[in-house]
Each structure stands twice: as structure tokens, then as C-alpha cells.
Design a protein around this motif. Structure first.
Motif, short mmCIF file in Angstrom:
data_model
loop_
_atom_site.label_atom_id
_atom_site.label_comp_id
_atom_site.label_asym_id
_atom_site.label_seq_id
_atom_site.Cartn_x
_atom_site.Cartn_y
_atom_site.Cartn_z
N GLU A 164 29.03 36.78 44.70
CA GLU A 164 27.95 36.63 43.72
C GLU A 164 27.56 37.97 43.10
O GLU A 164 27.20 38.06 41.93
CB GLU A 164 26.68 36.01 44.35
N GLU A 165 27.63 39.05 43.92
CA GLU A 165 27.25 40.37 43.41
C GLU A 165 28.30 40.93 42.44
O GLU A 165 28.02 41.79 41.63
CB GLU A 165 27.09 41.35 44.59
N ILE A 166 29.51 40.39 42.60
CA ILE A 166 30.60 40.90 41.74
C ILE A 166 30.68 40.10 40.45
O ILE A 166 30.70 40.67 39.36
CB ILE A 166 31.95 40.83 42.49
N LEU A 167 30.69 38.79 40.57
CA LEU A 167 30.93 37.95 39.38
C LEU A 167 29.60 37.62 38.68
O LEU A 167 29.28 36.47 38.45
CB LEU A 167 31.68 36.69 39.78
N ASP A 168 28.91 38.67 38.34
CA ASP A 168 27.64 38.49 37.61
C ASP A 168 27.87 39.03 36.19
O ASP A 168 27.93 40.23 35.96
CB ASP A 168 26.55 39.28 38.35
N SER A 169 28.01 38.12 35.27
CA SER A 169 28.46 38.53 33.94
C SER A 169 27.48 39.46 33.23
O SER A 169 27.88 40.43 32.60
CB SER A 169 28.75 37.31 33.07
N ARG A 170 26.20 39.21 33.32
CA ARG A 170 25.24 40.10 32.66
C ARG A 170 25.30 41.49 33.27
O ARG A 170 25.27 42.49 32.56
CB ARG A 170 23.84 39.48 32.76
N LYS A 171 25.42 41.51 34.61
CA LYS A 171 25.49 42.80 35.31
C LYS A 171 26.71 43.59 34.81
O LYS A 171 26.62 44.79 34.51
CB LYS A 171 25.60 42.54 36.81
#
Lengths: 162, 709
Positions: free
Chosen positions: A107-114
Motif C-alpha cells: 500500500e505504501e508503494i502503490l500510492d499513485s498520488r504519492k
């Protein structure tokens, strides 16, 4: 995660900061798709995303990230624009951004806005770097000519001049 | 006709004034290559016909007949030695004795003529310009008074003195002889025959008797009708005859009109072809230029495209150069995704595949009803909870699948980029190499185009374009005219066929009418008696006409063969025959065409045919012509040249031969030749240095005349 990552990031708008905007103004035509392009407007990039991506790549390469930069320009284009024009650039930017994340879960990796923020922060850093370079004595006209772009790219790896 | 002398001044290799005097009989101009013999021939041709045989203005060495207007005739020596603003006069004057052109009936009235042409050049800084040109002037002496031919008379005067049909025999240019003989065309032969004989009189006579026949018949029928001696059928026959005669007459007119139209068009074609010869270099230039400009344009386009696509490559891919490590740094985080996926995969799949799918389970939860066992599912009951667990399993499964897809996709992109990006520098280098090659090619083509302009001798592009444009127009005209000839010839042929049918029909009708005219009347009336004689004339003249033609051909053949045998010293392998497909030599024994004659035989054949026409004209029309030949013996060996020269002198009133082949005879051998061949005058022309100490260049050379006999 109910959607696949790439379509999701594609659907999001690209946000960028003031340095990136300056770079876009300097090197990219204001009228896109060749409409109203005059001979005088012979800037190297014909679209805004191109200057954005170029600045981001410079930022990544020079490790010039401006963390928590103010990416207040939010209405210009979606990431899909980059993907449509060049999947290589779009995917490479995502992967480079992923490489910069400290994470332990998906979840921490596949965060598009991030990820878009990371790319935006590096674009800001890269843009600032280019602007600073142009303020260096003797390099004021750097990137005014298309050959400069080719040379910068070729020299990254070249042992001999082209 | 006899050529008396030629004065040549500043004409090609002849510097200042030079004079050749000619006698009756054989006159020889001997010169080595470049000596000046062909320029003497050109001097004749320039004066009479405004053409010269040259390769001037050509990139290759092939000579052609060219209109002299575009050619500088004055010697190179003069061109370079005179000062700027000085004038150079080029002139040729030819004196001849020929029949009085003003009176066709006074063939034996031989008078002196002088044909003269003068051009004055003025030297400017870069080139010579024509400051004055007289055109052809003709002076003649009649009744001890000197007259000048009016300009409108000159064309007909030339045609009388050198009839068009015979010119090709008078002016024998060895190298172009094949183009001049074209007896495969029936009309060429007939025209030549008309020019050398009284043969055209038969045509006139034929027309007269046919008209008489018609008139007398009309009279007889008129009289018979008046006296009511004819039946209704006979009257109808006469009506038909008169109608058919009118048709024949109109078809004849049509035939003549088509014939003359074809002739006119063919003359136009010849004119245009002659004009086009002067435009050869424009056409060649234009086609070369179009090709080069096309290539240049293509190269520029390819260069533009390459530059455009290079920029495109830069934007879409190359700016990722040397980003492999940065991209690869994503691997550690992608590995986290991979581990999560593997972990999920390690646990047992909580959802048996035989159970209903998520949509089904969702519906059951919504309706509180199991659609498998058809029993209600109460909320918070075990069954309900079981269904909810199933639903959650589905969601977890979906998340896993999405995660798996994302990982696979991102990892695939990473691998592809890592494998592609290292090639960027090679790609840039390759494109740069192609770009440099194209730039080199573009510069080369541009240089070639510039060279072409300077090579053609003018920097004025418009002038070249105009020339090419004119040439194109002429070529188009030629094309149209050739099509016109084709269609008119077809009409002519159709008319001829119609005419033959009508004439056949008329003959049949006349046979019928003759029978009732004879049966109804005898020779008591003047008209009937006249008719008998007129019929006799009609038949006789048509037979005589055919016979006259055959006789002329026979005489030409006989004369050709006499000369042929003479020229070959009695060693001929066959005899010359005039056939419908041209002039051929037939084997003495088998009577078959000989198709591999040696060069000596071919030259002898051509000379014999040319001379047969000229000599028959002398016999039939009492008009003699000289033969002026340039290089007739160029393909012969020494023995053949010697024999041909000895024999040729016996065949003509006057002959002027220009050849390099006499320079091989020296001393006693030459004296013998002059004696045995009965040579009237022998000139040795040599090309010498004007300044003996100077350079061996054409600007320091001239032709020197030495009369040996």
C-alpha cells in the motif's frame, strides 16, 4: 486497492511547482499541438509534459528532490498525456519514483498520488538545477539550442564526443 | 553546274582569307584529321543551307547537323588574339556556274553566280557577340550585267540550283549518309525520280486525256439522249457514270489534299527536328537538372525527416539515457510486492472453485436467501456469516490478483527499460552517422547542380529554362504532328481504297455504256471517232507511265551498277537492285540479298547510287550537278581508296572530295595517283602553328593550303 495501478495513476492530474513552470515557459511552446505555432516560437519542446518529464529526469539523475515542494499548479494535464505520448517515459518516471520510496508494504508503494508527488518534487529539483546552471557564468545560453539537449543526453555515457 | 572557287575567311580553322579553285573533273582536298577538310564542307553548307556538321555545344563528341545561328564560326586564334571591342569578319564566298534560274526553258544558258555570307563579331570582355550579319547574298551575271537576287527570290533560286530531292546526292557527308538514304519510303524515291527526269509529264498527260475522255463521252450521251436513242436502263447507266465520275473527281481531290497535307506535316516535322537538334543540350540539361533537383529535394526531405524523428526519439526515449540504475532501484520495492503475493499464494485458497461466484453470493446476502438449497438465510445466522466470509474471500482474492497484475506489469516495464536504455548512445551515434551522410550527399548534389549551370556556359537560369521550355514545346509539337501524320495517312489510304473501288465500278459501267454506244451508232459522228482515239490515248499513257517509271528505275539500276562495278574495279559480288524495301545488293548467282557487305562495298554502293541519280539528271534533264563529298573513303584501305579514286573520276562532270586518306600517298605514288585518276586539282591542307615557337593549342593554329596540282 480496487483498481489497477497504472490506469489509476494515468487518470490523475499532474501537479507541478513554480520552478517546473518556469522551465515549461522557457523550453516548451505555450500553444500545444502546433496550433498558432510561429517560426519565432521555436522552443525545443512542443508540449508541456515534455518539459515536465525532462526536468523530472534531470532531478532524478542529479538527486535534486525538493521534498514537500509546493506543487500548486494542478490544472494542466493528466498523467495519461505522458503515457499516450511515450510509455517509456511514463513508466520510467513511475519506476524511478518507486525506487525512492521507503516502504514495507505494498500500500505504501502503490500510492499513485504519492508517486506523482515524488515525480513532481524531482521535477521541481531538476528545474531549479537547470535554472541555476543557466545562471552559472558561461552557461547562460545553455539549452537555448537543440544541440545542447542532445549533447547533455549523449555525454551522460559517452567516452568520446559524438 | 560547276563550282569555280571558294573563298573562306576566318571560318573555324581557316584564318584570314583562303581560296580554293576547282576544275571540272576530280578535285581532291587532302588533309589529316583536324586539317580543315570538314570545315571546308561546312563552309559550303553554311553558305547554302545555314547548317554546320559539328559537336559544338555537346558534352559528347558525336557530331550532328546543327543550325549555325547558335554557333561561333570564327577561329579560336582570332577569338583570343584580338583586343576587346575589335571586330572579326567571318565570310565565305562561293562562285559557281549554273543555269539561269530565271528561265526554266534556258537550261543551257549557264551564268556565273556568287553566293556570299558575312558575319562580323565584336569581342566583349567575356565573349564574342555578333555585331553584323548579312545572311545569304546571291550575285549573278545576266546579259553582262551584275544582279543581286532579292531576299524573297533566294529560296526558290537555291531550290532550282540544288533541287531539294537531289541535295542529298550532291552533298555527300560520309558519316550521315545512312540517315539521308531512305528509299524504303516509296515517296522519297518518286520525288527523287521527279527531280531528275521528265517523269512528272506523264501525270499531266494522264490528267489531260482523262478529261478529254470525260468530255467526249458527255457529248455523245447528250446527243443520244436528245435523239431519244437510249433506253431507260441505258440512261440510268449514264447517270451512274456521271455520278461516279463526280465522286471519283471529288475523291481524287480529297486524295491530293491528304497527300499534300501529309507532305506539309512531314516537312514541318523535319523543320522541328532540325530546330530540336540545336536544343539537344537544353533537353539534356533540363533532364539532368530535374533528376538532380529531384534527388536534392529527396535528400533534404530525408534529412528533415531524420532531424524531426531524432527530436522525437529524444523526447520519447533518449532523455532516459543512463537512467537504468534509477529505474532498477525500484526493484527493492517491487520485491516487497512480490513477497506479499507469494505469501498469499502460500496459504490455502479459502474459496473452493465449485462454489458460486461473487455476484451470486452478493445476491444471496442481499435477498437473505440461499439459492443453492432454496432456504432462507437469516441475518447473523451461521449461514449468513458463512456467506459473508465467502464474500470477503472473494475480495481478498481480487486484491491479490490486482497486486499480482501490478507487480507483473511494473516488473515487465522495468525489465524492458533496463534492456532497451543501454542502446541509446549507439542509436544516437547511428542517427548522427546517417545525418552526416545525408548532409554530404546534399552538399554534393548542390555542387553538381551549380557545376551544371557553369558547365552549360551561362549563369542565367532563366535562359536555360526558356531553352528547355522551347525544346519541350517543340517535342510536344513533334508528337502531335507525328500523330497527325499517322491519322492523315490512314485517311489517305481509306480514300485511296475508295477511289480504287469507284474506279473499278466506273470501268464496269463504261464497258456497259461502250456496248450500247457502239450498238447504237458507228463511227459516223466526230465525237465517236474522237472517242476511239481518246480511249487509245488513255490506255497508252497509263501503260507508258508505268513503263517510264520502270525504265527510269532500270536506268538508275544500270547506271548504279556500272558505277558500282567501276568503283570496285570489276570485283563486285552482286548487283544493286531498287526494291520496295530500299536499295539492296543481290548476289550475282543466287539472286538473294547480300546482307554482310564489306565497308568498301558499302561505300561504293552508296556513292554509285548517289552518282546514278546525278548522272541521270545530267542525261535526262541536261542538268549536271557536282558531287561534294566529305570523307567518303574514310572506311576504306589504301588499295580501295586508290582504285576508287582512279575509277570515280571517270564517272562525273565535277567532283570535290575531301579526305584524310590521300595523306598516305606521297612522292611518286601521289604523282601516279594524280595522273592515273586524272585528278584536275589536288590540295594538301595542313594544320600548322601560327607562332612556331608558341604553344600547341588551337588558339595558335590555322589551316594552310598548298595546291599540288
Amino acid at each position: 486497492m480496487k483498481e489497477k495501478f497504472i490506469p489509476e495513476i494515468n487518470s490523475r492530474g499532474v501537479h507541478y511547482g513554480s520552478y517546473t513552470k518556469k522551465i515549461m515557459d522557457l523550453f516548451s511552446r505555450q500553444e500545444e499541438r502546433g496550433i498558432n505555432v510561429t517560426k519565432k516560437d521555436d522552443r525545443f519542446f512542443s508540449m508541456l509534459w515534455q518539459a515536465y518529464a525532462w526536468a523530472a529526469i534531470i532531478g532524478f539523475r542529479e538527486s535534486k528532490r525538493i521534498k514537500d515542494a509546493d506543487l500548486s499548479n494542478k490544472t494542466s494535464f493528466k498523467y495519461q498525456t505522458i503515457t499516450n505520448s511515450s510509455e517509456d517515459i511514463a513508466h520510467a518516471l513511475i519506476l524511478m519514483a518507486i525506487g525512492k520510496i521507503d516502504a514495507s508494504k505494498s500500500e505504501e508503494i502503490l500510492d499513485s498520488r504519492k508517486i506523482l508527488n515524488i515525480i513532481g518534487e524531482y521535477a521541481e529539483g531538476g528545474a531549479k538545477h537547470v535554472l541555476e546552471l543557466r545562471q552559472t557564468p558561461g552557461k547562460e545560453t545553455m539549452f537555448n539550442y537543440s544541440d545542447d539537449f542532445f549533447l547533455e543526453i549523449y555525454k551522460r555515457k559517452a567516452l568520446q564526443p559524438i | 553546274m560547276i563550282i569555280k572557287d571558294v573563298k573562306i575567311k576566318n571560318f573555324f580553322c581557316y584564318v584570314e582569307e583562303n581560296k580554293f579553285e576547282f576544275e571540272e573533273g576530280l578535285n581532291i582536298i587532302s588533309a589529316r584529321n583536324g586539317g580543315g577538310k570538314s570545315q571546308l564542307f561546312n563552309a559550303f553548307y553554311w553558305v547554302f543551307f545555314n547548317k554546320v556538321y559539328t559537336n559544338y555545344g555537346e558534352n559528347n563528341t558525336k557530331k550532328k547537323w546543327k543550325n549555325a545561328d547558335d554557333i561561333i564560326l570564327c577561329p579560336d586564334f582570332k577569338k583570343y588574339s584580338v583586343n576587346i571591342d575589335d571586330e572579326i569578319e567571318t565570310s565565305v564566298e562561293i562562285s559557281i556556274l549554273a543555269p539561269n534560274f530565271r528561265d526554266d526553258n534556258a537550261i543551257e544558258d549557264i551564268i556565273p553566280y556568287k553566293f556570299r555570307k558575312i558575319i562580323v563579331y565584336e569581342k566583349t570582355k567575356d565573349f564574342l557577340k555578333i555585331s553584323y550579319s548579312t545572311g545569304l547574298q546571291v550575285e549573278y551575271v545576266l546579259n553582262n550585267e551584275t544582279h543581286f537576287a532579292e531576299s524573297f527570290e533566294i529560296e526558290s533560286l537555291l531550290n532550282k540550283i540544288f533541287p531539294t530531292s537531289l541535295r542529298k546526292f550532291i552533298w555527300y557527308q560520309g558519316e550521315t549518309m545512312d540517315d539521308l538514304y531512305d528509299f524504303s519510303n516509296d515517296r522519297t524515291l518518286r520525288e527523287a525520280i521527279n527531280g531528275i527526269s521528265y517523269y512528272p509529264i506523264y501525270d499531266t498527260l494522264g490528267k489531260v486525256v482523262k478529261l478529254s475522255e470525260k468530255n467526249v463521252n458527255d457529248l455523245i450521251w447528250k446527243k443520244q439522249r436528245k435523239e431519244n436513242k437510249l433506253s431507260k436502263e441505258q440512261n440510268e447507266i449514264i447517270d451512274q457514270i456521271q455520278k461516279t465520275e463526280r465522286d471519283v473527281e471529288s475523291k481524287n481531290k480529297q486524295k491530293t489534299a491528304y497527300e499534300s497535307e501529309v507532305q506539309n506535316i512531314e516537312e514541318k516535322i523535319v523543320n522541328i527536328e532540325t530546330k530540336l537538334q540545336g536544343f539537344d543540350h537544353f533537353i539534356k540539361f533540363k533532364s539532368e537538372m530535374i533528376e538532380l533537383e529531384g534527388k536534392l529535394e529527396q535528400t533534404k526531405e530525408r534529412l528533415d525527416f531524420l532531424e524531426h524523428s531524432t527530436k522525437d526519439d529524444l523526447i520519447k526515449k533518449w532523455m532516459l539515457n543512463d537512467c537504468e540504475d534509477l529505474i532498477n532501484s525500484s526493484q527493492k520495492n517491487l520485491e516487497i510486492l512480490n513477497k506479499e503475493i507469494q505469501k498469499i499464494n502460500e496459504s490455502d485458497n479459502p474459496v473452493p472453485i465449485t462454489l458460486p461466484g461473487p455476484e451470486y453470493v452478493e445476491q444471496m446476502l442481499k435477498d437473505n436467501m440461499c439459492y443453492i438449497c432454496e432456504r432462507p438465510v437469516e441475518k447473523d445466522s451461521n449461514a449468513y456469516e458463512a456467506l459473508k466470509r465467502r464474500m470477503s474471500d472473494f475480495e481478498i482474492n481480487l486484491q491479490n490478483r490486482i497486486l499480482n497484475d501490478n507487480y507483473t506489469e511494473l516488473n515487465r516495464y522495468r525489465r524492458r527499460l533496463i534492456s532497451d536504455l543501454p542502446k541509446i548512445n549507439e542509436e544516437i551515434k547511428d542517427v548522427e552517422k546517417r545525418k552526416q551522410l545525408l548532409i554530404k550527399k546534399r552538399n554534393f548534389l548542390q555542387k553538381k547542380i551549380n557545376n551544371l549551370y557553369s558547365e552549360i556556359g551561362t549563369e542565367n537560369k532563366n535562359q536555360l529554362d526558356d531553352g528547355a521550355h522551347t525544346a519541350k514545346n517543340l517535342t510536344n509539337q513533334l508528337k502531335t504532328l507525328r500523330q497527325e501524320v499517322k491519322s492523315k495517312t490512314r485517311y489517305f489510304q481509306d480514300t485511296l481504297n475508295n477511289l480504287n473501288n469507284l474506279e473499278g465500278h466506273l470501268r464496269n459501267l463504261k464497258i456497259k455504256s461502250d456496248s450500247f454506244i457502239k450498238s447504237t451508232d458507228d463511227l459516223s459522228t466526230a465525237e465517236n471517232r474522237a472517242k476511239v482515239y481518246i480511249n487509245l490515248f488513255v490506255e497508252t499513257i497509263s501503260v507508258l507511265k508505268e513503263k517510264a517509271y520502270d525504265n527510269l528505275i532500270n536506268e538508275l539500276e544500270k547506271e548504279s551498277n556500272r558505277l558500282y562495278s567501276l568503283y570496285l574495279n570489276g570485283k563486285e559480288q552482286g548487283r544493286i537492285k531498287f526494291t520496295s524495301i530500299g536499295i539492296r545488293v543481290l548476289d550475282n548467282v543466287t539472286g538473294k540479298f547480300l546482307d554482310s557487305l564489306n565497308t568498301g562495298e558499302e561505300v561504293a554502293e552508296k556513292l554509285a547510287v548517289a552518282n546514278s541519280f546525278l548522272s541521270l539528271s545530267a542525261i535526262k534533264m541536261n542538268k549536271s550537278y557536282p558531287l561534294i563529298a566529305d570523307a567518303p573513303t574514310s572506311d576504306l584501305d589504301a588499295d580501295n581508296t586508290y582504285n576508287l579514286t582512279c575509277n570515280i573520276s571517270k564517272s562525273f562532270d565535277q567532283m570535290i572530295i575531301m579526305s584524310k586518306d590521300y595523306s598516305q600517298f606521297e612522292g611518286d605514288e601521289l604523282t601516279d595517283l594524280i595522273k592515273n585518276a586524272n585528278i584536275s586539282s589536288f590540295y594538301d591542307v595542313t594544320n600548322v602553328l601560327i607562332d612556331p615557337e608558341g604553344e600547341n593549342t588551337r588558339t595558335n593554329k590555322k589551316s594552310l593550303i598548298n595546291r599540288i596540282k
